[in-house]
Design a protein around this motif. Sequence first.
Motif, mmCIF file in Angstrom:
data_model
loop_
_atom_site.group_PDB
_atom_site.id
_atom_site.type_symbol
_atom_site.label_atom_id
_atom_site.label_comp_id
_atom_site.label_asym_id
_atom_site.label_seq_id
_atom_site.Cartn_x
_atom_site.Cartn_y
_atom_site.Cartn_z
ATOM 1 N N TRP A 219 0.653 -1.428 0.131
ATOM 2 C CA TRP A 219 -0.011 -0.130 -0.090
ATOM 3 C C TRP A 219 0.972 1.222 0.010
ATOM 4 O O TRP A 219 0.353 2.452 -0.340
ATOM 5 C CB TRP A 219 -0.967 0.130 1.181
ATOM 6 C CG TRP A 219 -0.444 0.018 2.666
ATOM 7 C CD1 TRP A 219 -0.362 -1.028 3.388
ATOM 8 C CD2 TRP A 219 0.198 1.073 3.466
ATOM 9 N NE1 TRP A 219 0.109 -0.660 4.660
ATOM 10 C CE2 TRP A 219 0.479 0.575 4.422
ATOM 11 C CE3 TRP A 219 0.434 2.462 3.005
ATOM 12 C CZ2 TRP A 219 1.003 1.568 5.501
ATOM 13 C CZ3 TRP A 219 1.046 3.317 4.004
ATOM 14 C CH2 TRP A 219 1.354 2.673 5.122
ATOM 15 N N ARG A 220 2.265 1.240 0.564
ATOM 16 C CA ARG A 220 2.863 2.431 0.430
ATOM 17 C C ARG A 220 3.434 2.748 -0.857
ATOM 18 O O ARG A 220 3.387 4.088 -1.132
ATOM 19 C CB ARG A 220 4.256 1.968 1.102
ATOM 20 C CG ARG A 220 4.862 3.171 1.951
ATOM 21 C CD ARG A 220 5.626 4.267 1.297
ATOM 22 N NE ARG A 220 6.970 3.686 0.686
ATOM 23 C CZ ARG A 220 7.786 4.121 -0.058
ATOM 24 N NH1 ARG A 220 7.429 5.085 -0.773
ATOM 25 N NH2 ARG A 220 8.955 3.669 -0.230
ATOM 26 N N ARG A 221 3.347 2.083 -1.900
ATOM 27 C CA ARG A 221 3.542 2.349 -3.393
ATOM 28 C C ARG A 221 2.223 2.768 -4.156
ATOM 29 O O ARG A 221 2.590 3.277 -5.175
ATOM 30 C CB ARG A 221 4.227 0.999 -3.957
ATOM 31 C CG ARG A 221 5.564 0.859 -3.548
ATOM 32 C CD ARG A 221 6.342 -0.139 -4.482
ATOM 33 N NE ARG A 221 7.641 -0.392 -3.964
ATOM 34 C CZ ARG A 221 7.721 -1.725 -3.003
ATOM 35 N NH1 ARG A 221 6.934 -2.398 -2.976
ATOM 36 N NH2 ARG A 221 9.121 -2.067 -2.774
ATOM 37 N N GLN A 222 1.184 2.645 -3.415
ATOM 38 C CA GLN A 222 0.017 3.090 -4.075
ATOM 39 C C GLN A 222 -0.096 4.808 -4.130
ATOM 40 O O GLN A 222 0.217 5.319 -3.160
ATOM 41 C CB GLN A 222 -1.252 2.758 -3.264
ATOM 42 C CG GLN A 222 -1.328 1.143 -3.319
ATOM 43 C CD GLN A 222 -1.394 0.488 -4.667
ATOM 44 O OE1 GLN A 222 -2.075 1.212 -5.630
ATOM 45 N NE2 GLN A 222 -0.823 -0.708 -5.009
ATOM 46 N N PRO A 223 -0.642 5.292 -5.148
ATOM 47 C CA PRO A 223 -0.550 6.819 -5.403
ATOM 48 C C PRO A 223 -1.490 7.259 -4.668
ATOM 49 O O PRO A 223 -1.290 8.660 -4.123
ATOM 50 C CB PRO A 223 -0.762 6.932 -6.904
ATOM 51 C CG PRO A 223 -1.696 5.889 -7.325
ATOM 52 C CD PRO A 223 -0.721 4.546 -6.590
ATOM 53 N N VAL A 224 -2.679 6.603 -4.101
ATOM 54 C CA VAL A 224 -3.670 7.118 -3.416
ATOM 55 C C VAL A 224 -3.456 6.421 -1.989
ATOM 56 O O VAL A 224 -3.850 4.879 -2.017
ATOM 57 C CB VAL A 224 -5.194 7.006 -3.897
ATOM 58 C CG1 VAL A 224 -6.149 7.705 -2.866
ATOM 59 C CG2 VAL A 224 -4.980 8.034 -5.366
ATOM 60 N N LYS A 225 -3.610 7.112 -0.665
ATOM 61 C CA LYS A 225 -3.650 6.278 0.536
ATOM 62 C C LYS A 225 -4.750 6.957 1.452
ATOM 63 O O LYS A 225 -5.111 8.017 1.212
ATOM 64 C CB LYS A 225 -2.091 6.376 1.312
ATOM 65 C CG LYS A 225 -0.800 5.914 0.254
ATOM 66 C CD LYS A 225 0.275 5.989 0.916
ATOM 67 C CE LYS A 225 1.415 5.886 -0.077
ATOM 68 N NZ LYS A 225 1.672 6.795 -0.846
ATOM 69 N N THR A 226 -5.042 6.155 2.574
ATOM 70 C CA THR A 226 -5.884 6.800 3.569
ATOM 71 C C THR A 226 -5.087 7.928 4.230
ATOM 72 O O THR A 226 -3.926 7.665 4.445
ATOM 73 C CB THR A 226 -6.414 5.544 4.147
ATOM 74 O OG1 THR A 226 -5.346 5.142 5.081
ATOM 75 C CG2 THR A 226 -7.344 4.537 3.553
#
Length: 595
Positions: A219-226
């Motif tokens: 999830w850290r590499r995802q462009p959109v995070k919570t």
Amino acid sequence: MSQSAESRETTPSLRPRQKPGAACEECRRRKLRCDRRQPQCGLCEASGVECQVITARSSRGPKRGYLKVLQARIAALEGVLLQQQGINNVSEPSDEHSLDVPLLDDQIDLSGWQLPMIDDETPLHDLYDSSKTSNSSSRTVITDSGSGPNPIPSQERNSNISIDLTMPELAPRTKIVENVDDISEPKISDLMQADLDQLYFDRIHHSIPIQHPSRYFSWRRQPVKTEAQSCLQYAIWTLGASVSALYENIGDSLYQYARRGLEALDSVDTSLASTDLEQVQAWLLLAIHEFMTVDIRRGWISAGRAFRLIQLNWLHGTDGSDLLRGQTDWIESEQKRRTFWMAYCLDHFMSMRTGSPPTFSETVAIRLPCPEANFQNDQPILMGFLSDALAPDTIITSTFTECIIVATISGQALSHRNQCLVGDFYFSTTEDFWNRHQWIDGILTQRMEAFSAKYTTDMQQADPMLLFIGLMWQTIILHLYQTMTCAVPSNDGKRDLIAEYKKRSTVAAQEIVDLTNKLSQVNSLKVHPLTLIPLSLCVEFLMLYHKPGDALTKQLQDITAAMRGLKRFNNLGQGVFQLFEDHVIARPVQASTVH
């Protein structure tokens, strides 16, 4: 038929296309086939040039480790440029407020940075910490007063004591922030982000094993995070920067941004069951960071926020009796268990340091964490509860569980002392005291023997977590002896037992001193973040019972000298050091009479 076979047998085998050996340099230059004749090939003989053959030839391409060195230099230059541009509105103190900040163990001077040769197995962050640097940067302190955070510049106090036992500077290092309310997101490159992640998992994770690396990086590499994920990401980078000299200058910016995001999350009106796991983990990581580098009071408050979020969401049900869900859900559940038990350990250890009752009870229906190998390799396994681990002859399968057990017995010893202080109110008798003491001491002795049998001295010295657990075992013995001397009347019939336990506490204090000396053989950047808790408790014990010139005085000198080397942990020892200077160095007094 036989004739054809005979002809095949007499037919000579096909000759190779060229003779074995290396081609000469002239043929290589002209890109022609060399007949490899010796001592001179046909082309060189016809041309009248010298025929040279080179057999030992260096490998093609850049030298081994060259690309990693270039990456390191790029990250270093980016850090210097960001610092010079004044990222996040952070300004350096003026001359009149300049601070002499003590150096960490492994720091670099980027101005004279040379290009070292390293191999492919050398971690990138170990390259950063290979030499020394002078660093005039200081840290940010945010106060709890007022409606919002305010910057507080502070100056270090220089001790005028000339005796060898003077302790290091106790005041937290500070940095002046022009406008804390307007904290922008730190601008760090992808390479710096990746290195901060690696620093965390190499130097912090073994002491705080609550993250699943694969899940985090997914999830850290995802462009959109919570928002919670973003806060956890910056909390991880904050701790990663705290154990690297290269990134120390941006650590405060990362910390401020993470804390501001968490405070914003806490102000959102949500349901009780909507707290994200990442939000709790981020508060725990920031609390540990604040214990070490900012302020004990602030760290304790931050830890309390994590504790309350856990109590709101995780303690209302029991853990399942089997693995009911799939593997992905099991990883999430295991992270949740590990986060709770990390909060449980932090709660009990800090309560030992402050004397306050722990927040979490040991009677919780949450299963113990699984072995690290199962966790990292996504192999579900059903673990038992804490009561199972405290049972006789139970085999402990992970160092994290060992840490939970020593935290539990620490809480029992602290509860034992608090019950002694209010014993008259509850009509407790001396017999009740000794029953409790023998019960706690029996569990303590049993688990200590099992720990020593499983982990040899060499293993404990090599693992910071095991070294910390060994220190805590001995600290509990000192704690129980202090409880005995405070609670048992002078005419009690158990004086022989108290004298025997006094000898045992003296041995335990010496064991702590010996283990503390082993810390000099461990990189201070890898020492367990809470190591100074047992050390400071041992200092308090030695100050209480020592007499000038006796054996305890020598132990006090040794342990305080070792604590002086743990510069980045001085925040946890403040107060103890001041007491040491006031009552041992400035005006030594006789120890209290022990019954």
